[in-house]
Motif scaffolding. Structure first.
Motif, PDB file in Angstrom:
ATOM      1  N   GLN A 192       0.745  -1.077  -0.107  1.00  0.00           N
ATOM      2  CA  GLN A 192       0.383  -0.122  -0.088  1.00  0.00           C
ATOM      3  C   GLN A 192       0.879   1.294   0.173  1.00  0.00           C
ATOM      4  O   GLN A 192       1.669   0.923   1.002  1.00  0.00           O
ATOM      5  CB  GLN A 192      -1.224  -0.156   0.383  1.00  0.00           C
ATOM      6  N   PRO A 193       0.937   2.025  -0.632  1.00  0.00           N
ATOM      7  CA  PRO A 193       1.370   3.610  -1.149  1.00  0.00           C
ATOM      8  C   PRO A 193       1.464   4.045   0.010  1.00  0.00           C
ATOM      9  O   PRO A 193      -0.187   4.071   0.760  1.00  0.00           O
ATOM     10  CB  PRO A 193       1.292   4.034  -2.248  1.00  0.00           C
ATOM     11  N   SER A 194       1.351   5.373  -0.079  1.00  0.00           N
ATOM     12  CA  SER A 194       1.162   6.872   1.476  1.00  0.00           C
ATOM     13  C   SER A 194      -0.437   6.561   0.801  1.00  0.00           C
ATOM     14  O   SER A 194      -0.899   7.251   2.366  1.00  0.00           O
ATOM     15  CB  SER A 194       2.250   7.719   1.359  1.00  0.00           C
ATOM     16  N   GLU A 195      -0.063   7.142  -0.152  1.00  0.00           N
ATOM     17  CA  GLU A 195      -1.727   7.626  -0.891  1.00  0.00           C
ATOM     18  C   GLU A 195      -3.435   7.175  -0.503  1.00  0.00           C
ATOM     19  O   GLU A 195      -4.127   7.535  -0.423  1.00  0.00           O
ATOM     20  CB  GLU A 195      -1.367   8.876  -2.356  1.00  0.00           C
ATOM     21  N   ALA A 196      -2.787   5.469  -0.145  1.00  0.00           N
ATOM     22  CA  ALA A 196      -3.262   4.231   0.693  1.00  0.00           C
ATOM     23  C   ALA A 196      -4.676   5.444   1.488  1.00  0.00           C
ATOM     24  O   ALA A 196      -5.415   4.936   1.813  1.00  0.00           O
ATOM     25  CB  ALA A 196      -3.400   3.401   0.353  1.00  0.00           C
ATOM     26  N   ALA A 197      -4.154   5.970   2.526  1.00  0.00           N
ATOM     27  CA  ALA A 197      -4.677   6.863   4.119  1.00  0.00           C
ATOM     28  C   ALA A 197      -5.525   7.757   3.281  1.00  0.00           C
ATOM     29  O   ALA A 197      -6.693   8.205   4.155  1.00  0.00           O
ATOM     30  CB  ALA A 197      -2.909   7.103   4.100  1.00  0.00           C
ATOM     31  N   ASN A 198      -5.181   7.791   2.502  1.00  0.00           N
ATOM     32  CA  ASN A 198      -6.088   9.355   1.617  1.00  0.00           C
ATOM     33  C   ASN A 198      -7.677   9.336   0.881  1.00  0.00           C
ATOM     34  O   ASN A 198      -7.993   9.307   0.845  1.00  0.00           O
ATOM     35  CB  ASN A 198      -5.869  10.869   2.011  1.00  0.00           C
ATOM     36  N   ASN A 199      -6.801   7.371   0.433  1.00  0.00           N
ATOM     37  CA  ASN A 199      -7.278   7.161  -1.018  1.00  0.00           C
ATOM     38  C   ASN A 199      -7.889   6.991  -0.619  1.00  0.00           C
ATOM     39  O   ASN A 199      -8.418   5.542  -0.654  1.00  0.00           O
ATOM     40  CB  ASN A 199      -6.484   7.075  -2.033  1.00  0.00           C
ATOM     41  N   SER A 200      -9.653   6.554   0.163  1.00  0.00           N
ATOM     42  CA  SER A 200     -10.872   5.444   0.276  1.00  0.00           C
ATOM     43  C   SER A 200     -11.360   4.420  -0.441  1.00  0.00           C
ATOM     44  O   SER A 200     -11.615   3.329   0.222  1.00  0.00           O
ATOM     45  CB  SER A 200     -11.962   6.366   0.809  1.00  0.00           C
ATOM     46  N   HIS A 201     -10.697   4.941  -1.717  1.00  0.00           N
ATOM     47  CA  HIS A 201     -11.979   4.242  -2.940  1.00  0.00           C
ATOM     48  C   HIS A 201      -9.744   2.746  -3.890  1.00  0.00           C
ATOM     49  O   HIS A 201     -10.755   2.176  -4.144  1.00  0.00           O
ATOM     50  CB  HIS A 201     -12.169   4.526  -4.658  1.00  0.00           C
ATOM     51  N   LEU A 202      -9.202   2.759  -3.243  1.00  0.00           N
ATOM     52  CA  LEU A 202      -7.832   2.516  -4.088  1.00  0.00           C
ATOM     53  C   LEU A 202      -7.848   0.647  -3.622  1.00  0.00           C
ATOM     54  O   LEU A 202      -7.381   0.469  -4.249  1.00  0.00           O
ATOM     55  CB  LEU A 202      -6.225   2.988  -3.712  1.00  0.00           C
ATOM     56  N   ALA A 203      -8.008   0.966  -2.344  1.00  0.00           N
ATOM     57  CA  ALA A 203      -8.047  -0.648  -1.962  1.00  0.00           C
ATOM     58  C   ALA A 203      -8.771  -1.289  -2.446  1.00  0.00           C
ATOM     59  O   ALA A 203      -8.593  -2.540  -2.846  1.00  0.00           O
ATOM     60  CB  ALA A 203      -8.064  -1.134  -0.173  1.00  0.00           C
ATOM     61  N   ALA A 204     -10.636  -1.038  -2.467  1.00  0.00           N
ATOM     62  CA  ALA A 204     -11.435  -1.535  -3.309  1.00  0.00           C
ATOM     63  C   ALA A 204     -11.109  -1.663  -4.873  1.00  0.00           C
ATOM     64  O   ALA A 204     -11.207  -3.232  -5.253  1.00  0.00           O
ATOM     65  CB  ALA A 204     -12.492  -0.755  -3.297  1.00  0.00           C
ATOM     66  N   GLN A 205      -9.804  -0.823  -5.105  1.00  0.00           N
ATOM     67  CA  GLN A 205     -10.237  -0.859  -6.979  1.00  0.00           C
ATOM     68  C   GLN A 205      -8.544  -2.340  -6.583  1.00  0.00           C
ATOM     69  O   GLN A 205      -9.042  -2.986  -7.864  1.00  0.00           O
ATOM     70  CB  GLN A 205      -9.208   0.850  -7.226  1.00  0.00           C
ATOM     71  N   MET A 206      -8.257  -1.646  -5.875  1.00  0.00           N
ATOM     72  CA  MET A 206      -6.942  -3.354  -6.684  1.00  0.00           C
ATOM     73  C   MET A 206      -7.504  -4.206  -5.794  1.00  0.00           C
ATOM     74  O   MET A 206      -7.114  -5.427  -6.736  1.00  0.00           O
ATOM     75  CB  MET A 206      -6.014  -2.995  -4.796  1.00  0.00           C
ATOM     76  N   MET A 207      -8.660  -4.641  -4.831  1.00  0.00           N
ATOM     77  CA  MET A 207      -9.319  -5.821  -4.997  1.00  0.00           C
ATOM     78  C   MET A 207     -10.167  -6.804  -5.858  1.00  0.00           C
ATOM     79  O   MET A 207      -9.700  -7.439  -6.903  1.00  0.00           O
ATOM     80  CB  MET A 207     -10.258  -5.476  -3.727  1.00  0.00           C
ATOM     81  N   ARG A 208     -10.315  -5.477  -6.742  1.00  0.00           N
ATOM     82  CA  ARG A 208     -11.695  -5.866  -8.101  1.00  0.00           C
ATOM     83  C   ARG A 208     -10.152  -5.913  -9.355  1.00  0.00           C
ATOM     84  O   ARG A 208     -11.181  -6.690 -10.259  1.00  0.00           O
ATOM     85  CB  ARG A 208     -12.085  -4.297  -8.432  1.00  0.00           C
ATOM     86  N   SER A 209      -8.937  -5.144  -9.099  1.00  0.00           N
ATOM     87  CA  SER A 209      -8.305  -5.834  -9.901  1.00  0.00           C
ATOM     88  C   SER A 209      -7.842  -6.774  -9.989  1.00  0.00           C
ATOM     89  O   SER A 209      -7.121  -7.751 -10.702  1.00  0.00           O
ATOM     90  CB  SER A 209      -7.002  -5.260 -10.078  1.00  0.00           C
TER      91      SER A 209
END
Length: 607
Positions: A140-157
């Motif tokens: 997880q990059p540092s921006e994942a702390a502020n981006n609430s959608h990134l984790a879900a996008q990673m799971m979808r990928s």
């Protein structure tokens, strides 16, 4: 059958019998350690001892004889070695027309080996995807702390397992990342495991005095002052990771980035009050490239106005210019214990050296262990030297390898001492403090720079004190040759826990064992872990070019295919990480299909 053939069969049977007897003897010898492992790992611990015994006693001539008789030379038998040895012995007796002796009862059959391995992978790394068995772990990059959608996008990928590195950010950011991951699980109706790396006693370069927070675009001119190559920069959305260190990146609001048009100009006043223009020359996914034909200095807050889309926006946070030491072959460098900012070498007007380049080392302990004449390697082999003198507080180093025009040494770069006997291992004070957070919020701990069983025992003891020993998983990161040499004892010690894995961290490992050996070491670790039914994670620079720059190299695609030998593949962070996950997911699915059906790609071959 001729008498010579009969004799050769008898010799082979005798050799196999000796190996089986040695396996049983060594199991008894290690019974004390085997009894200490978790009950679910007892059979696997026995198989590990059997495999190491087999490995140390099998001869090349016996392997070739077995292979010549269609018995595969016990290849890929590590997960069920005793069962394979007995089956080999049975086939040899049958080929020799002998009476087959009664089999010895084995704890690990062919089917049980597969069942145990699948169970261990699932418990440690989470559920596999529907169409592939190999998991994908993503840092997880540092921006994942502020981006609430990134984790879900990673799971979808295609992400199955999350990795958070405690060497970066703080508990505040880690908690936000974990909250976003759990929210993503709810959104995707998918469960992923959360792993967290302890920083460990990593030896790195210390701080260098920061430069100003400014981006400087400089066009190249010919002898007549005409621009022959404009200054280049890339506009990216605020909060995005900078893809690399080779280009200038200027963060701007994402709304402004989306509305910019190809060919339009951006006007602004630079830090000196001079009016300047940047022209948009290329729009490449999430990056917009601009050219400038006059020197310009851009800082945080600089206002830009677009000529066609009619918008005005402010430049986001520009990081300070990262300073570096430029080192060439033959240069001298001082590595010091005192944590003062490093500086490049200083010269007078005539080019005479006034002060050598110097930089601090994050681990003061190394100064007690290293000796004059030993090698020192910086930044994954980009710079190599030898220690000319150790004063106790400083190492005087002569550079023996760098680029002809010099190689940049920056802060927080790895330092390796491949031939030195370092006594740095175990948990740091920060690791112990981080454990309190990790055991509450994560499923798995990744232990960095583990070298000895004492390191593993220390971690288990800390987990026991925190009441987490029974539920949390542990991954041993194998990063040094000391760890490679101790791998069997490390595994037996870690197998006291129910959920155990190994990460093959190829970055530091390659420096430690040499580029020419890293492939062999990696292959050996995979086999040993497979014999213990311990899940493995293939890490370091997988699909790195794609994740950071958006275009994969041919070599990293081949590496991704070969990585399927492991149970999990780790991707690092980058601007194009979603594309990297998606491509790796596709590669793994296709490769697994082709493993069982060689006609997956070419249905029929011409002949």
């Amino acid at each position: 059958m001729s008498s010579s053939s009969q004799k050769r069969y008898e010799e082979a049977i005798q050799q196999v019998d000796v190996i089986i007897a040695n396996c049983i003897d060594m199991e008894l010898h290690y019974q004390g350690l085997i009894n200490k492992v978790h009950p679910s790992h007892r059979a696997s611990a026995c198989n590990l001892i059997h495999y190491i015994t087999y490995r140390n006693h099998i001869s090349t001539s016996l392997k070739r004889f077995l292979f010549g008789k269609g018995l595969s030379g016990l290849k890929n038998a590590e997960a069920h070695i005793m069962a394979s040895l007995q089956l080999t012995r049975k086939r040899l007796h049958q080929l020799a027309h002998d009476e087959v002796p009664p089999p010895i009862e084995t704890a690990v059959t062919f089917k049980k080996a597969e069942k145990i391995a699948k169970r261990n992978s699932r418990q440690l790394l989470g559920n596999k995807s529907k169409k592939r068995n190999v998991r994908i772990m993503v840092t997880q990059p540092s921006e994942a702390a502020n981006n609430s959608h990134l984790a879900a996008q990673m799971m979808r990928s295609g992400m199955n397992t999350v990795r958070i590195n405690c060497a970066h950010d703080t508990e505040t950011e880690w908690l936000q990342m974990i909250r976003h991951v759990r929210a993503g699980m709810d959104t995707m109706q998918k469960h992923v495991k959360i792993t967290m790396d302890l920083g460990g006693p990593k030896v790195r370069t210390g701080a260098i005095q920061h430069g100003p927070k400014v981006a400087h675009l400089r066009p190249e001119r010919d002898d007549f002052g005409r621009v022959i190559d404009p200054g280049k920069a890339a506009l990216i959305a605020e909060g995005q990771l900078f893809p690399d260190e080779d280009n200038i990146y200027i963060p701007i609001p994402s709304t402004a980035l989306r509305n910019l048009l190809l060919g339009e100009d951006l006007s602004f006043q630079d830090t000196r009050g001079k009016k300047r223009l940047l022209r948009i020359t290329e729009i490449e996914g999430k990056v917009i490239w601009v050219h400038g034909y006059e020197s310009a200095y851009i800082q945080t807050g600089t206002e830009m106005t677009s000529s066609q889309s009619n918008q005005t926006f402010a430049v986001g946070e520009i990081p300070p210019l990262e300073q570096y030491l430029l080192l060439k072959k033959g240069d001298h460098l001082t590595l010091h214990k005192e944590q003062t900012p490093g500086e490049p070498a200083k010269y007078d007007r005539d080019g005479n050296l006034l002060q050598k380049a110097h930089i601090s080392c994050t681990a003061a302990e190394v100064f007690e262990d290293v000796k004059a004449g030993e090698r020192i390697i910086f930044d994954d082999g980009k710079i190599i030297g030898y220690i000319h003198e150790n004063t106790g507080d400083e190492l005087e180093i002569k550079i023996t390898h760098a680029k002809d025009l010099g190689t940049k040494l920056k802060m927080d770069k790895g330092i390796n001492f491949p031939v030195s006997r370092l006594h740095i291992s175990g948990l740091t004070d920060k690791d112990k403090e981080d454990l309190k957070f990790v055991t509450k919020h994560a499923d798995v701990i990744n232990m960095s720079f583990v070298n000895t069983t004492a390191d593993v025992e220390q971690l288990i003891s800390e987990l026991d004190l925190l009441g987490a020993k029974s539920h949390i998983g542990v991954v041993l990161k194998i990063e040094t040759m000391t760890a490679v040499k101790n791998i069997v004892k490390l595994l037996l010690s870690a197998m006291q826990l129910e959920k155990v894995g190994v990460m093959i961290a190829r970055g530091d490992l390659a420096i430690e064992c040499g580029w020419q050996n890293v492939g062999l070491v990696q292959e050996e670790l995979l086999k040993i872990c497979r014999s213990a039914h311990i899940p493995t994670i293939w890490a370091t620079q997988v699909m790195e070019n794609l994740a950071k720059k958006g275009v994969p190299s041919r070599a990293e695609i081949t590496d991704a295919v070969m990585a399927q030998k492991a149970d999990c593949i780790m991707l690092n962070k980058g601007m194009y990480i979603l594309e990297a996950i998606q491509l790796l997911d596709t590669i793994l699915i296709n490769t697994e299909k082709a493993h069982w059906d060689k006609k997956q790609f070419f249905k029929e071959m011409a002949y």
